[in-house]
Design a protein around this motif. Sequence first.
Motif, mmCIF file in Angstrom:
data_model
loop_
_atom_site.group_PDB
_atom_site.id
_atom_site.type_symbol
_atom_site.label_atom_id
_atom_site.label_comp_id
_atom_site.label_asym_id
_atom_site.label_seq_id
_atom_site.Cartn_x
_atom_site.Cartn_y
_atom_site.Cartn_z
ATOM 1 N N GLN A 7 44.310 77.392 1.116
ATOM 2 C CA GLN A 7 43.098 76.896 0.477
ATOM 3 C C GLN A 7 42.900 77.492 -0.915
ATOM 4 O O GLN A 7 42.476 76.822 -1.839
ATOM 5 N N PHE A 60 30.867 71.111 13.371
ATOM 6 C CA PHE A 60 31.656 70.673 12.223
ATOM 7 C C PHE A 60 32.793 71.655 12.003
ATOM 8 O O PHE A 60 32.574 72.866 11.968
ATOM 9 N N PHE A 61 34.022 71.139 11.873
ATOM 10 C CA PHE A 61 35.211 71.957 11.658
ATOM 11 C C PHE A 61 35.881 71.498 10.367
ATOM 12 O O PHE A 61 36.169 70.315 10.209
ATOM 13 N N ASP A 62 36.169 72.452 9.441
ATOM 14 C CA ASP A 62 36.851 72.095 8.201
ATOM 15 C C ASP A 62 37.634 73.309 7.702
ATOM 16 O O ASP A 62 37.205 74.457 7.887
ATOM 17 N N GLN A 63 38.761 73.040 7.042
ATOM 18 C CA GLN A 63 39.629 74.084 6.489
ATOM 19 C C GLN A 63 40.071 75.073 7.582
ATOM 20 O O GLN A 63 40.068 76.280 7.385
ATOM 21 N N TYR A 107 34.346 77.033 9.296
ATOM 22 C CA TYR A 107 34.889 76.689 7.985
ATOM 23 C C TYR A 107 35.755 77.825 7.435
ATOM 24 O O TYR A 107 35.372 78.986 7.483
ATOM 25 N N VAL A 155 28.944 75.379 12.422
ATOM 26 C CA VAL A 155 29.918 75.048 11.388
ATOM 27 C C VAL A 155 31.026 76.089 11.436
ATOM 28 O O VAL A 155 30.768 77.290 11.396
ATOM 29 N N GLY A 191 41.479 74.158 15.877
ATOM 30 C CA GLY A 191 40.041 73.915 15.879
ATOM 31 C C GLY A 191 39.475 74.415 17.196
ATOM 32 O O GLY A 191 38.484 75.121 17.244
ATOM 33 N N ASN A 236 41.958 82.000 3.472
ATOM 34 C CA ASN A 236 42.915 80.945 3.773
ATOM 35 C C ASN A 236 43.869 80.823 2.590
ATOM 36 O O ASN A 236 43.503 80.363 1.529
ATOM 37 N N ASN A 279 32.527 81.639 8.900
ATOM 38 C CA ASN A 279 33.226 81.423 7.642
ATOM 39 C C ASN A 279 34.055 82.644 7.260
ATOM 40 O O ASN A 279 33.532 83.752 7.190
#
Length: 190
Positions: free
Chosen positions: A89, A173-176, A149, A147, A181, A86, A126
């Motif tokens: 990020q 769970f969704f992040d970054q 991520y 997850v 999403g 990312n 990931n």
Amino acid sequence: HIVGSGIDSTIIHQTNNAAVFRTVDSNSTSGNYSAFGSHQYTNTRARYILLSNMTLSMDTTSPIFYLDNADSCSVDKIRFVGSYQNVAQYNIIATTPNYSQNAVYIRGTSSAFCSTNVIFNSCIFNGTGNGIYSDTDSNNIAFDNCVFYGLYDAINIGGGNDGVVNTKITNCFFDQIVRYGLRIKMGYGN
């Protein structure tokens, strides 16, 4: 059934342009796999597969796992790690990120002959361009306690004649996530 001793305890790492896993029909033999488009009969499809307790990683942009026309399968406690970074990020300026890698590429040859009744439980997606990607039909795919991520798209599904039908996403769970999403291009009952 392929069962490891746990995430990051059992690691299968692929360094060339071939998937780590691919479901094939029962007409395949070792080293001579039926091509995806040649899967024709529901009684020869991959079914009752359990893949659990390991990490699957890939250096290249190829999909890590092709789920082709599979039926009644369980993917449990798998960590999928890819080559995507990312850019925002990690503050990478000179690198162009690769959005095309899929942790899991779900494919079906028709609305009647597609991946169906598959559950992803407690999986970690990931560092791949897409966590889950599909541009064909699928039916009854479930994600529970997963997850997502550090991805470009977490779940980007739908296509074919009917799209995706009865997809269930619970306790995830969704992040970054850079773009989507969840994106369902076509389908119903999701």
